[in-house]
Design a protein around this motif. Sequence first.
Motif, PDB file in Angstrom:
ATOM      1  N   GLU A   1       0.828  -1.212   0.000  1.00 48.44           N
ATOM      2  CA  GLU A   1       0.000   0.000   0.000  1.00 48.44           C
ATOM      3  C   GLU A   1       0.864   1.264   0.000  1.00 48.44           C
ATOM      4  O   GLU A   1       0.579   2.214  -0.734  1.00 48.44           O
TER       5      GLU A   1
ATOM      6  N   GLU B   1       2.449   1.597  -3.459  1.00 44.53           N
ATOM      7  CA  GLU B   1       1.433   1.946  -4.451  1.00 44.53           C
ATOM      8  C   GLU B   1       0.997   3.405  -4.318  1.00 44.53           C
ATOM      9  O   GLU B   1       0.819   4.096  -5.321  1.00 44.53           O
ATOM     10  N   ASN B   2       0.854   3.886  -3.096  1.00 46.42           N
ATOM     11  CA  ASN B   2       0.454   5.287  -2.900  1.00 46.42           C
ATOM     12  C   ASN B   2       1.499   6.247  -3.470  1.00 46.42           C
ATOM     13  O   ASN B   2       1.145   7.253  -4.093  1.00 46.42           O
TER      14      ASN B   2
ATOM     15  N   ILE C   1       1.243   6.090  -7.305  1.00 46.67           N
ATOM     16  CA  ILE C   1       0.088   6.858  -7.777  1.00 46.67           C
ATOM     17  C   ILE C   1       0.394   8.353  -7.716  1.00 46.67           C
ATOM     18  O   ILE C   1       0.115   9.085  -8.669  1.00 46.67           O
TER      19      ILE C   1
ATOM     20  N   ASP D   1      -1.304   2.672 -10.791  1.00 48.83           N
ATOM     21  CA  ASP D   1      -1.243   1.755  -9.658  1.00 48.83           C
ATOM     22  C   ASP D   1      -0.318   0.583  -9.982  1.00 48.83           C
ATOM     23  O   ASP D   1       0.206   0.479 -11.097  1.00 48.83           O
TER      24      ASP D   1
ATOM     25  N   ASP E   1      -0.989  -2.590 -10.349  1.00 51.50           N
ATOM     26  CA  ASP E   1      -1.522  -3.497 -11.376  1.00 51.50           C
ATOM     27  C   ASP E   1      -1.210  -2.980 -12.778  1.00 51.50           C
ATOM     28  O   ASP E   1      -0.824  -3.738 -13.664  1.00 51.50           O
ATOM     29  N   THR E   2      -1.364  -1.675 -12.965  1.00 52.12           N
ATOM     30  CA  THR E   2      -1.064  -1.084 -14.272  1.00 52.12           C
ATOM     31  C   THR E   2       0.424  -1.185 -14.575  1.00 52.12           C
ATOM     32  O   THR E   2       0.810  -1.547 -15.695  1.00 52.12           O
TER      33      THR E   2
END
Length: 93
Positions: free
Chosen positions: A28, A31-32, A35, A41, A43-44
């Motif tokens: 998390e 990922e933050n 982003i 994210d 997954d992308t």
Amino acid sequence: MRIDIEEVACTVLGLEYEDYEEADDCTEQIENILIDEMNIDLDTLEQIVSKLLPTIDVGKSPLTGNMYKGFSRKLIKGSYIVKKWIAQTQIDE
């Protein structure tokens, strides 16, 4: 194919993965930041990396003898299959 996408994200972002890997919310946190910095994210990023990996190549210039790494694609020229650099950078030895 195995991708440690959190570690790849840290590399892309210039972060030390070891600073995050022990945290309960490691994924998390990374990922933050991803982003915030790149507007994508994990997954992308994993989808992009998965599609780029097969195009990575290493080759030696027959003219200069310099080594290069980068992205290439296959082309058919007559009865030959050749590779064309899409993006490359010289490998420092």
